[in-house]
Design an enzyme around this catalytic site. Structure first.
Site: not given
Ligand SMILES: Cc1cc2nc3c(=O)[nH]c(=O)nc-3n(C[C@H](O)[C@H](O)[C@H](O)COP(=O)(O)OP(=O)(O)OC[C@H]3O[C@@H](n4cnc5c(N)ncnc54)[C@H](O)[C@@H]3O)c2cc1C
Ligand code: FES
Lengths: 584, 252
Positions: A116, A240, A242, A252, A255, A286, A353, A394
């Site tokens: 990730f 954030q 994304h 979404l 990722e 991100r 996000h 994050r």
């Protein structure tokens, strides 16, 4: 009006709320108030996974995870909290497995792990497989598993109860939590819940953006309730974006798709992330990837007639792998875009996000009234809170982790607090504010419509405080939000009834979004640097001398009754890691 | 590795012609009248949008009192199961273009549960049936320090039924459930299946006994409505058959 008495009241039944409830129900008489049925919470939308250095598939340890978290957060992370997050991650995952969570498995039968963004071996050497997952519905499985265990423990839920106000009573000069006020959707009745301890677990606030991965119901109600009672909000400028939302819709695409080998491409078919992040490439953090996408778009290498998106390319991955590991997101592409991901790349754009900021807490989940003072009896966990383990950005898979680690901690702490303390007296007329708010909206004959104002807010936020910001765009946003707040006073609803009046609740939710959008913009304006998710084109560098500090925003009401936002700052806790330049 | 063809997707999306669509919605508000009635709304909408977008357009621009549940808007939370053109679907997963928008699109609440207002039904009996099948992992003995091991094949055994989002589309499409609300219904059986066939679980016998009840799994008439209705593509009827077989063979 009805009055209820519980030891502990939890606001929200997403991952954080239910993880807390499982602990607190064992130790204290607990009520969970939730505006949605628990299994409707947005934790269920999470796809990719939950981080923990289990080292099931390759060498890993919690110290590397701590480092990645701190670095990913652009050093605005409180390092003591990040260390707890990474250490307790391992038990958090194992606890879920024991509760029944059906993780994907390795050939040995242990929990499988995948790559990730931003998670690396040995301080950035190479990507590491740290994300524990259940296909691309990890959040769904967490939410289901926690609900199942709440059923097992006999947790008491009040479903479709909207908490609209936090009650605070001053005892010997100390402000303490006395309970909450809630609105029951089915009947329109107002309920006061007196409680020794209250935990906010009411989730994020992404709905002030238009293109977002967040649910319609993520309107920052918990943040707004506390803020209006004079409590601060921390680091609200950090949001954030994304990288991979479905173009225009914002839905979404995890990722994990890039973790499985998916590649981002511009209109020339180039794998552009190689340029921006030579080591981590498509799996850089991100904020870096989102900015790279927009840089490609701005420089004319975006795809489509308007050049306003790029592609997520999965076509080189075997269909069996897509079916086994990414069944949901490939189906989203088919359902919503009519695209077959086996053979065609998927148009994507960054999508709003995750709120890094929120209600400030310490590592026990206790809410802070300022930089150091705790509000006795008040707790927060999950996306509504800011511990701060995510700092300025994050890492993927760290939020499902956060809700489990800090949900559990706050559940235990709140129940223990309730065991040792007595009820705090309710303020006089505890339901006064909510009653007045509801009555005003119901009676209003104003000409403004909720949906129109909300859309104007969302378009303004997308245009001015998204991936790229400048003094000018932020000022435009502040001004526009001010105008919308004025107009909000003339909002009216068409449904004047009591039963299931969602028209009314949407109006209330819009009020929350407006308040929080203003906090975000005002906080962003003052942060004259770029860090993590907050990128200022006029101040493109991180400025540790002046801004290595958390923003604390307070609502002030002047003698003339005028509201304003006061900003203060809080030091960042640094233990092991000295700030370095972030490279991926 | 082939470079993907980049321009295929665009051709279509450049022009997005709005069309006029009639939504024929079953309205009910006991604060106003005891009778439910149909109401037509005409809106202009991009046929590539969702039925949920259409409902929002009506609520936000024409009639704020139109009431329905929704949250995630992409088929994950299970809030917005409703009867669209006579079939149970999620409004957020149904595109207008796919349901013949040249005719009025009918939208009604799901059947078999008490309607409370417009498209909102009382979900409590549905969740009660779910809670009644012991929908949680039951184990005995000491907790292991690490995870319980499970082979990939054992994990695969119940994969399909872990997808359930408790939207009630299946249960409220079942003729047996319409006639007798006491029947557990497909969703509860699906969630029992999810644990009965989990190699880590030890309460399969108890769950099977619960489903052996007169309101249990034997009421199923295998009409496949539930499988057709499931927005998550779960093979609901198959899962029910597997539970029936387990009851006979006591093997799971
Ligand atoms: C599409 C998507 C994918 C994601 N994928 C990942 C991932 O792979 N890994 C990862 O780590 N993170 C992921 N995240 C982030 C993560 O899922 C969320 O941050 C996290 O689940 C939030 O959990 P929560 O419990 O704080 O809030 P939520 O799950 O949003 O729950 C909020 C709860 O509060 C209740 N509530 C709200 N307002 C009120 C009110 N006024 N009164 C009463 N109740 C109220 C709601 O009913 C709900 O029960 C993802 C997020 C999204 C949107
Ligand atoms: S709104 Fe969540 S499933 Fe449709």
């Amino acid at each position: 009006m009805k009055i209820h008495k519980y030891d502990t009241v939890i606001v929200g039944a997403g991952g954080a709320g239910m993880r807390a409830a499982i602990e607190s129900t064992k130790r204290s008489r607990t009520a969970v108030l939730t505006k949605l049925y628990p299994t409707r919470s947005h934790t269920g939308a999470a796809q990719g996974g939950m981080a923990a250095a289990l080292a099931n598939v390759e060498e890993d340890n919690w110290e590397w995870h701590t480092f990645d978290t701190v670095k990913g957060g652009d050093y605005l992370v409180d390092q003591d909290a990040a260390e707890i997050l990474a250490k307790e991650a391992i038990d958090a995952v194992l606890d879920l497995e024991k509760m029944g969570l059906p993780f994907n498995r390795t050939p040995d039968g242990t929990i499988d792990q995948r790559r990730f963004g931003g998670h690396s071996r040995n301080h950035g050497e190479a990507p590491v497989r740290r994300s524990c997952y259940a296909a691309d519905r990890t959040g769904h499985m967490i939410l289901q598993t926690l609900y199942q265990n709440c059923v097992k423990e006999g947790v008491e839920f009040f479903n479709e109860f909207y908490v609209l106000d936090q009650l605070i009573t001053e005892v010997d000069g100390v402000k303490k939590s006395a309970g909450v006020v809630a609105y029951e959707l089915a009947t329109g009745e107002i309920h006061v819940f007196q409680a020794k301890s209250v935990i906010y677990a009411s989730g994020g606030t992404g709905k002030f953006f238009k293109v977002t991965s967040n649910a319609h119901t993520l309107t920052g109600d918990g943040q707004a309730a506390c803020f209006r009672r004079g409590l601060p909000l921390e680091d609200m400028e950090f949001f954030q974006f994304h990288p991979t939302g479905i173009w225009r819709m914002g839905i979404l695409l995890t990722e994990g798709a890039r973790g499985e080998g998916g590649i981002l491409r511009n209109k020339n078919g180039e794998r552009f992330m190689e340029k921006y992040a030579p080591v981590m490439k498509d799996l850089a953090s991100r904020d870096v990837v989102s900015r790279s996408i927009y840089t490609e778009i701005r420089e004319g290498r975006g795809c489509g007639p308007e050049g306003d998106h790029v592609y997520l390319d999965l076509t080189h991955l075997p269909p069996e792998q897509l079916d086994a590991k990414l069944p949901d997101i490939t189906e989203f592409a088919r359902t919503y875009l009519g695209i077959e991901p086996y053979t065609d790349p998927i148009p994507i754009q960054p999508t709003a996000h995750y709120a890094m900021g929120g209600i400030p807490t310490n590592v026990e989940g206790e809410v802070l009234a300022d930089n150091t003072t705790v509000v006795p009896g008040l707790y927060a966990a999950g996306e509504v809170a800011c511990v701060s383990v995510h700092g300025a950005n994050r890492l993927g898979t760290n939020s499902l982790l956060d809700i489990n680690v800090f949900g559990r901690r706050s559940g235990i702490a709140a129940a223990e607090y309730a065991a040792k303390h007595d009820f705090v007296e309710l303020p006089e007329n505890p339901a006064e504010r909510v009653e007045a708010q509801v009555e005003r909206l119901r009676a209003s004959t104003g000409k403004e419509r909720v949906a129109a104002l909300r859309l104007e807010l969302q378009e303004c936020m997308d245009a001015n405080v998204m991936v790229f910001r400048t003094e000018q765009t932020i000022k435009t946003a502040v001004e526009k939000i001010g105008e919308l707040r004025e107009r909000y006073l003339n909002v009216s609803v068409q449904d004047k009834g009591r039963r299931f009046n969602t028209d009314l609740l949407e109006a209330i939710e819009l009020g929350n979004l407006l308040d929080l959008a203003e906090v975000m913009a005002v906080s962003a304006l003052a942060r004259k640097e770029s860090r993590g998710g907050h990128y200022r084109e006029d101040y493109p560098n991180r400025d540790d001398v002046n801004f290595m500090r958390h923003t604390m925003a307070y609502r002030e009401v002047g003698d003339d009754g005028n509201e304003s936002i006061r900003l203060d700052y809080k030091p960042v806790v640094q233990t092991r890691y000295q700030p370095m330049e972030r490279k991926y | 590795m082939a470079t993907p063809v980049l321009d295929k997707v665009e051709a279509e999306s450049a022009a997005s012609p709005y069309i006029t669509v009639t939504f024929r919605i079953r309205r009910f508000n006991p604060e106003v009248s005891d009778e439910a009635q149909w109401q037509d709304f005409r809106i202009d909408i991009d046929p590539k949008e969702r039925v949920l977008d259409g409902l929002h357009k009506i609520k936000w621009e024409l009639d704020g009192s139109l009431t329905f549940r929704r949250s995630c808007a992409h088929g994950i939370c299970g809030s917005d199961a409703m009867r669209i053109n006579g079939r149970n679907r999620l409004a957020c997963k149904t595109l207008i273009k796919d349901i013949n928008p040249s005719k009025p699109i009918t939208v009604e609440p799901i059947k078999g549960l008490t309607v409370q207002k417009d498209l909102i039904v009382d979900m409590e009996p549905f969740f009660q049936a779910y809670r009644d099948v012991m929908p949680f992992l039951v184990t005995s003995g000491n907790e292991p320090t690490r995870e319980r091991l499970q082979s990939a094949e054992d994990r695969e055994r119940f994969d399909d039924t872990t997808k359930c989002i408790l939207c009630a589309a299946c249960t409220s499409s079942c003729p047996v459930f319409w006639n007798d609300g006491q029947y557990f219904g497909p969703a509860a059986i699906v969630n029992a299946h999810r644990f009965i066939f989990d190699s880590r679980d030890e309460a399969a016998e108890q769950r099977l006994e619960i489903l052996n009840d007169k309101d249990g799994v034997w009421r199923c008439r295998t009409t496949f409505n539930c499988t057709d209705a499931c927005p998550r593509g779960i093979e609901v009827t198959k899962a029910i058959q597997e539970v029936k077989r387990a009851l006979i063979t006591r093997r799971f």
